[in-house]
Design an enzyme around this catalytic site. Structure first.
Site, PDB file in Angstrom:
ATOM      1  N   LYS A 207      -0.803 -17.845  27.604  1.00  0.00           N
ATOM      2  CA  LYS A 207      -1.359 -18.122  28.931  1.00  0.00           C
ATOM      3  C   LYS A 207      -0.290 -17.811  29.969  1.00  0.00           C
ATOM      4  O   LYS A 207       0.784 -18.423  29.980  1.00  0.00           O
ATOM      5  CB  LYS A 207      -1.805 -19.579  29.042  1.00  0.00           C
ATOM      6  N   LYS A 260      -4.853 -15.333  28.066  1.00  0.00           N
ATOM      7  CA  LYS A 260      -5.402 -15.655  29.381  1.00  0.00           C
ATOM      8  C   LYS A 260      -4.390 -15.273  30.452  1.00  0.00           C
ATOM      9  O   LYS A 260      -3.230 -15.685  30.346  1.00  0.00           O
ATOM     10  CB  LYS A 260      -5.717 -17.159  29.465  1.00  0.00           C
TER      11      LYS A 260
END
Length: 335
Positions: A207, A260
């Site tokens: 992320k 992400k």
């Protein structure tokens, strides 16, 4: 196949790739990547109250739902063939504090919502977010000290309580999105010790500290009140580090791993796909969604074609699953 330096041009024309593009039937038959409704996970926002359906200004066609209306929406989503939702709560300011204690309240918004969904639509897969930013007054994913430093190990202790409470409510998967070191292993150990051996972990493994999250933070009113998240989320310039994070989460017990954002990180998705046999998820985040919606509303792009092309690129890069706010629209298109 002849060399492209062949002196006889007619040799090259024996190979005509356009033969396989002549008709739609042919193109479907030889298509390498297929987008299916089974690939989609639908992120949804729940808020307190009753009869509430409030559009998010920076995310057109996305809404904060109170539980009564959320249940009706989830039934429609499931009827479209979408198998999984990812749940995100909008927490009232009066329930926030510096340590995110509301996150593990057995009667909290998330826990009540999960129980109600399991009653109303028992077969849908519920993925719950494990992070403190919606629950803290400061908007960070971890506990902080007096100097504003994000504390890793004390945060993990709270995340463990949060994950176990979500599992007790009926979550199918808990999804730690905080990027604290060691949290996947600690959560797996605690889930197993509490008897929730069948509750999976979808780890937000790679992320990034991205500028694409702005509209999501509007949706939850969870933007950090000071500083940024760069000491725990990854540097967008790094690729090898993503593989290290993936390997650590797998070693700690993750059942699925995630990259992400997705669109600006297709190369990372591809590298992760090469590095593991676990299911790989990609999060088509709020900023990616908002840009397509804005351009479509200006009449600059063909929205439906752009949506399908964008999500197909994520599948082509190697994603097995895609979290996307377009899920309902895509399900209707594919139907």
């Amino acid at each position: 196949m002849p060399s492209i330096n062949s002196s006889d041009p007619t040799d090259l024309l024996r190979y005509r790739p356009r033969r396989l593009r002549r008709t739609e039937s042919l193109r479907r038959m030889v298509r390498e990547t297929t987008l299916s409704v089974n690939d989609l996970i639908y992120p949804m926002f729940v808020t307190e109250g009753e009869g509430q359906k409030v559009e998010i200004a920076s995310m057109p066609d996305c809404y904060r739902y109170s539980l009564d209306l959320l249940l009706k929406e989830i039934q429609q989503v499931y009827d479209l063939g979408i198998n999984a939702i990812a749940l995100f709560p909008v927490i009232p300011e009066e329930l926030k504090d510096n340590i995110g204690a509301e996150s593990y309240n057995p009667n909290g918004l998330v826990q009540r919502t999960v129980k109600a969904i399991k009653q109303a639509v028992p077969d849908i897969i519920i993925m719950t977010d494990v992070a403190l930013d919606p629950f803290t007054t400061h908007g960070h994913d971890g506990l902080i000290d007096e100097q504003g430093n994000i504390l890793n190990d004390p945060t993990v202790e709270v995340l463990v309580k949060m994950a176990v409470s979500q599992a007790a409510a009926g979550a199918s998967f808990v999804a730690p999105s905080d990027m604290m070191d060691g949290r996947v292993g600690a959560i797996r150990q605690a889930l197993d010790a509490a008897g929730y051996i069948d509750v999976g972990i979808l780890a937000y493994s790679a992320k990034y500290a991205s500028a694409y999250y702005g509209p999501f933070r509007d949706a939850l009113d969870s933007a950090p009140k000071f500083g940024d998240k760069k000491t725990y989320q990854m540097d967008p310039a790094n690729a090898r580090e993503a593989i290290k994070e993936i390997e650590l989460d797998i070693a700690e017990g993750a059942d699925m791993v995630m990259v992400k954002p997705a669109l600006a990180y297709l190369d990372i998705i591809h590298q992760v796909r090469q590095a593991t046999h676990l299911p790989v998820a990609a999060y088509n985040v709020s900023g990616e969604y908002a840009m397509i919606k804005a351009a479509a509303r200006m009449g600059w792009i063909d929205e439906k074609k752009i949506i399908l092309e964008t999500l197909t690129s994520m599948k082509r890069a190697g994603a097995d699953l895609i979290l996307t706010y377009f899920a309902k629209e895509v399900a209707l298109m594919l139907a």
